[in-house]
Design a protein around this motif. Structure first.
Motif, PDB file in Angstrom:
ATOM      1  N   PRO A  98      56.052  73.930  55.689  1.00 15.34           N
ATOM      2  CA  PRO A  98      56.515  74.060  54.303  1.00 15.34           C
ATOM      3  C   PRO A  98      58.016  73.780  54.242  1.00 15.34           C
ATOM      4  O   PRO A  98      58.776  74.239  55.097  1.00 15.34           O
ATOM      5  CB  PRO A  98      56.228  75.527  53.965  1.00 15.34           C
ATOM      6  CG  PRO A  98      55.139  75.926  54.914  1.00 15.34           C
ATOM      7  CD  PRO A  98      55.438  75.163  56.171  1.00 15.34           C
ATOM      8  N   TRP A  99      58.438  73.011  53.235  1.00 22.60           N
ATOM      9  CA  TRP A  99      59.846  72.615  53.121  1.00 22.60           C
ATOM     10  C   TRP A  99      60.184  72.437  51.652  1.00 22.60           C
ATOM     11  O   TRP A  99      59.350  72.052  50.859  1.00 22.60           O
ATOM     12  CB  TRP A  99      60.047  71.284  53.849  1.00 22.60           C
ATOM     13  CG  TRP A  99      61.409  71.127  54.441  1.00 22.60           C
ATOM     14  CD1 TRP A  99      62.489  70.523  53.862  1.00 22.60           C
ATOM     15  CD2 TRP A  99      61.836  71.575  55.724  1.00 22.60           C
ATOM     16  NE1 TRP A  99      63.558  70.565  54.717  1.00 22.60           N
ATOM     17  CE2 TRP A  99      63.183  71.212  55.871  1.00 22.60           C
ATOM     18  CE3 TRP A  99      61.221  72.253  56.771  1.00 22.60           C
ATOM     19  CZ2 TRP A  99      63.932  71.491  57.002  1.00 22.60           C
ATOM     20  CZ3 TRP A  99      61.950  72.529  57.893  1.00 22.60           C
ATOM     21  CH2 TRP A  99      63.289  72.152  58.008  1.00 22.60           C
ATOM     22  N   ARG A 133      52.314  71.446  47.029  1.00 24.23           N
ATOM     23  CA  ARG A 133      52.865  72.786  47.209  1.00 24.23           C
ATOM     24  C   ARG A 133      52.026  73.609  48.190  1.00 24.23           C
ATOM     25  O   ARG A 133      50.819  73.750  48.027  1.00 24.23           O
ATOM     26  CB  ARG A 133      52.943  73.513  45.875  1.00 24.23           C
ATOM     27  CG  ARG A 133      53.606  74.887  46.014  1.00 24.23           C
ATOM     28  CD  ARG A 133      53.708  75.591  44.672  1.00 24.23           C
ATOM     29  NE  ARG A 133      54.163  76.956  44.824  1.00 24.23           N
ATOM     30  CZ  ARG A 133      55.425  77.339  44.940  1.00 24.23           C
ATOM     31  NH1 ARG A 133      56.377  76.427  44.932  1.00 24.23           N
ATOM     32  NH2 ARG A 133      55.741  78.610  45.078  1.00 24.23           N
ATOM     33  N   PRO A 134      52.697  74.181  49.209  1.00 22.32           N
ATOM     34  CA  PRO A 134      52.008  75.124  50.093  1.00 22.32           C
ATOM     35  C   PRO A 134      51.679  76.400  49.305  1.00 22.32           C
ATOM     36  O   PRO A 134      52.251  76.638  48.237  1.00 22.32           O
ATOM     37  CB  PRO A 134      53.051  75.436  51.180  1.00 22.32           C
ATOM     38  CG  PRO A 134      54.115  74.410  51.030  1.00 22.32           C
ATOM     39  CD  PRO A 134      54.065  73.928  49.621  1.00 22.32           C
ATOM     40  N   THR A 135      50.817  77.223  49.832  1.00 26.80           N
ATOM     41  CA  THR A 135      50.526  78.501  49.182  1.00 26.80           C
ATOM     42  C   THR A 135      51.749  79.411  49.309  1.00 26.80           C
ATOM     43  O   THR A 135      52.612  79.204  50.170  1.00 26.80           O
ATOM     44  CB  THR A 135      49.320  79.200  49.830  1.00 26.80           C
ATOM     45  OG1 THR A 135      49.668  79.563  51.171  1.00 26.80           O
ATOM     46  CG2 THR A 135      48.082  78.317  49.812  1.00 26.80           C
ATOM     47  N   ASP A 136      51.836  80.433  48.465  1.00 21.82           N
ATOM     48  CA  ASP A 136      52.942  81.390  48.559  1.00 21.82           C
ATOM     49  C   ASP A 136      52.972  82.033  49.938  1.00 21.82           C
ATOM     50  O   ASP A 136      54.038  82.267  50.493  1.00 21.82           O
ATOM     51  CB  ASP A 136      52.820  82.470  47.481  1.00 21.82           C
ATOM     52  CG  ASP A 136      53.168  81.947  46.090  1.00 21.82           C
ATOM     53  OD1 ASP A 136      53.650  80.793  45.970  1.00 21.82           O
ATOM     54  OD2 ASP A 136      52.964  82.691  45.116  1.00 21.82           O
ATOM     55  N   ASP A 137      51.811  82.311  50.504  1.00 22.85           N
ATOM     56  CA  ASP A 137      51.737  82.916  51.839  1.00 22.85           C
ATOM     57  C   ASP A 137      52.291  81.959  52.905  1.00 22.85           C
ATOM     58  O   ASP A 137      53.007  82.378  53.799  1.00 22.85           O
ATOM     59  CB  ASP A 137      50.289  83.294  52.154  1.00 22.85           C
ATOM     60  CG  ASP A 137      50.199  84.246  53.323  1.00 22.85           C
ATOM     61  OD1 ASP A 137      50.938  85.248  53.348  1.00 22.85           O
ATOM     62  OD2 ASP A 137      49.391  83.974  54.240  1.00 22.85           O
ATOM     63  N   GLY A 161      56.978  71.459  49.267  1.00 17.90           N
ATOM     64  CA  GLY A 161      56.040  70.462  49.764  1.00 17.90           C
ATOM     65  C   GLY A 161      55.902  70.651  51.262  1.00 17.90           C
ATOM     66  O   GLY A 161      56.218  71.712  51.786  1.00 17.90           O
ATOM     67  N   TRP A 162      55.451  69.617  51.933  1.00 17.14           N
ATOM     68  CA  TRP A 162      55.265  69.668  53.387  1.00 17.14           C
ATOM     69  C   TRP A 162      56.146  68.624  54.054  1.00 17.14           C
ATOM     70  O   TRP A 162      56.151  67.462  53.631  1.00 17.14           O
ATOM     71  CB  TRP A 162      53.809  69.381  53.743  1.00 17.14           C
ATOM     72  CG  TRP A 162      52.893  70.476  53.300  1.00 17.14           C
ATOM     73  CD1 TRP A 162      52.173  70.517  52.146  1.00 17.14           C
ATOM     74  CD2 TRP A 162      52.595  71.676  54.008  1.00 17.14           C
ATOM     75  NE1 TRP A 162      51.451  71.678  52.085  1.00 17.14           N
ATOM     76  CE2 TRP A 162      51.687  72.410  53.223  1.00 17.14           C
ATOM     77  CE3 TRP A 162      53.006  72.213  55.226  1.00 17.14           C
ATOM     78  CZ2 TRP A 162      51.188  73.641  53.610  1.00 17.14           C
ATOM     79  CZ3 TRP A 162      52.499  73.441  55.611  1.00 17.14           C
ATOM     80  CH2 TRP A 162      51.606  74.135  54.815  1.00 17.14           C
TER      81      TRP A 162
END
Length: 64
Positions: free
Chosen positions: A9-10, A45-49, A27-28
C-alpha cells in the motif's frame, strides 16, 4: 517474463502536515522483475486494514 516481486500500500501523493492518512489517495506500489527492476503505482485502493498494517510509506509524526 514479468513477475511481481512485491506489492505494498502506498499513497499517490505525500500527505500535507496534519492530514489524516485515510484522507489520502491510496494505491499499490508494485515492484516487477523485468530485466531491470521496475515499479508501477496501481490506483486501486487497499482496504483500511491493509493501509493500517503496511510496512512502508509511514507518516512521521511532527513535534509542534
Amino acid at each position: 517474463m514479468r513477475q511481481i516481486i512485491s506489492k505494498e500500500p502506498w499513497w499517490a501523493e505525500p500527505p500535507r502536515p496534519g492530514q489524516d492518512e485515510f484522507e489520502l489517495e491510496w494505491g499499490w506500489l508494485v515492484h516487477y522483475s523485468e530485466g531491470e527492476p521496475r515499479f508501477e503505482f496501481v490506483r486501486v485502493r487497499p482496504t483500511d486494514d491493509e493501509i493500517r498494517h503496511r510496512k512502508s510509506c509511514r507518516i512521521t509524526p511532527t513535534s509542534e
